[in-house]
Design an enzyme around this catalytic site. Structure first.
Site, short mmCIF file in Angstrom:
data_model
loop_
_atom_site.label_atom_id
_atom_site.label_comp_id
_atom_site.label_asym_id
_atom_site.label_seq_id
_atom_site.Cartn_x
_atom_site.Cartn_y
_atom_site.Cartn_z
N GLU A 293 0.83 -1.20 0.00
CA GLU A 293 0.00 0.00 0.00
C GLU A 293 0.87 1.26 0.00
O GLU A 293 0.66 2.18 -0.77
CB GLU A 293 -0.90 -0.03 1.23
CG GLU A 293 -1.82 1.16 1.38
CD GLU A 293 -2.59 1.12 2.69
OE1 GLU A 293 -3.56 1.87 2.81
OE2 GLU A 293 -2.21 0.34 3.60
N HIS A 294 1.86 1.29 0.90
CA HIS A 294 2.79 2.43 1.00
C HIS A 294 4.22 1.93 0.82
O HIS A 294 4.59 0.88 1.36
CB HIS A 294 2.72 3.08 2.39
CG HIS A 294 1.35 3.48 2.83
ND1 HIS A 294 0.54 2.64 3.57
CD2 HIS A 294 0.66 4.62 2.66
CE1 HIS A 294 -0.59 3.26 3.85
NE2 HIS A 294 -0.56 4.45 3.30
#
Length: 398
Positions: A293-294
């Site tokens: 996601e990040h």
């Protein structure tokens, strides 16, 4: 914490365990979501009221809440600034229609906004006003006419959420969290008209309900626990790296926070998994496999490393770009694909709140020109009536 070389059997086992954990079905969440959906489908508002009383301890005779008149909101200026920055970033995302012509063929690619969208705002341990902003701003830029929020009664009562709803043009708040709130927006109840699409992350029950209702309603994505991978070399400040890892871990014990060190390990770091890479390309190969996601980059030439990264939803370059800032006020969207789905899903944006259609107009001459091609393919596929539909207008045989 022990670290493993990226190409070691131990690293491979740890990565496989991460992948298996992501893909593990939550049978209980799937079952409960099904019960909530069926309850809303058969009993509507009365069922929702029972669930709110059961889980929130609140008696809601009518779950639908009109946005109250303005009252003091201590965080108004921060909300205003976040909205302005998210709006400025997303304004350029609006898809544009176009027209293609070839002789007597004309195809208009038409882009129009959804009529009504639902936003799920988590409201359990915290009230995620930032999620409301991230969903409502691109929806408004797309031109969505009606927005409804579903959240817990406690979240719905906060001045911050009510202020943000008024500011963003949200017309209704439905006081129901969890799978029941998702089902109410998707199916409609006596008091709540159904929406065309639902955006916004939630817990396992929310995610299961969204997945079960695909086809009845559009959804943004199915989100799992938050994830952060950090690539760090010997220029990284361990305190800043740890601060970013801790920030994402704050979302819950199931958060995956992974550090990939280039060369030698950073000392004293706490993470779900620590891997040692030979160089930046080796680190990127692992990051792309995880598809997080990040992705945070605390290393030399962070921009160059970011340019090579393929499977990441949001990338934060350098020591002064914490993912936590992106959660609130950078302007980019924090509704992001998780569980490895950054390989094929994208951050939420304006494009998620429009629908596209193609308007086709052919002259007789254009149909006669393409008729032989179309009829030949139709006969090959075993669909003679398709071919005859064309031949009835042109008299051409394949």
């Amino acid at each position: 914490m022990q670290s493993f070389r990226t190409k070691s059997p131990e690293a491979e086992a740890a990565l496989r365990e991460l992948e298996e954990r992501r893909n593990a079905a939550n049978d209980n969440a799937w079952r409960v979501a099904g019960e909530m959906i069926e309850g809303v489908r058969t009993r509507g508002d009365a069922f929702v009221a029972e669930q709110v009383a059961r889980f929130d301890g609140v008696d809601v005779q009518n779950a639908l809440l009109a946005i109250p008149d303005a009252e003091d909101c201590p965080s108004a200026s921060a909300i205003d600034e976040a909205i302005a920055r998210v709006e400025a970033f997303h304004l350029q995302q609006k898809p544009q229609p176009y027209r293609w012509t070839s002789g007597g063929t004309e195809v208009l690619h038409r882009v129009r906004p959804l009529a009504r969208a639902g936003i799920y705002v988590p409201g359990g341990r915290a009230v995620y006003v930032s999620t409301l902003i991230m969903c409502a701003v691109p929806a408004r830029i797309a031109g969505v006419r009606e927005l409804v929020v579903a959240t817990t009664p406690a979240a719905a009562a906060t001045p911050e959420l009510q202020y943000a709803c008024r500011k963003l043009g949200v017309g209704e708040i439905y006081r129901s969290g969890g799978a029941a709130g998702i089902a109410a927006m998707a199916l409609g109840t006596e008091s709540l008209r159904r929406v065309d699409k639902i955006a916004g992350p939630g817990n396992a029950y929310v995610t299961a309900a969204k997945a079960r209702l695909v086809g009845t309603v559009g959804i943004d994505m199915t989100a799992g626990p938050t994830e952060l991978v950090i690539i760090a070399d010997d220029t990284a400040d361990p305190a800043l790296v740890q601060a970013d890892l801790d920030a994402q871990q704050e979302h819950g014990d199931d958060s995956a926070v992974i550090l990939i060190c280039i060369g030698k390990p950073l000392e004293g770091i706490r993470a779900t998994l620590i891997l040692l890479a030979d160089d930046a390309d080796d680190a990127l190969a692992v990051a792309d496999r995880i598809a997080p996601e990040h992705l945070g980059i605390h290393a030399r030439d962070a921009a160059s490393i970011a340019e090579k990264a393929e499977n990441c939803a949001a990338i934060y370059c350098g020591p002064y770009s914490p993912p936590a800032a992106g959660d609130y006020a950078v302007g980019s969207n924090h509704v992001l694909p998780t569980s490895g789905s950054a390989r094929f899903f994208s951050p939420l944006g304006v494009y998620d709140f429009v629908k596209r259609s193609n308007v086709v107009t052919l002259t007789k001459e254009a149909l006669e020109e393409i008729g032989p091609t179309a009829t030949r393919l139709a006969y090959f596929e075993g669909l003679p009536q398709h071919a005859k539909s064309i031949e009835a207008r042109t008299g051409v045989l394949a």
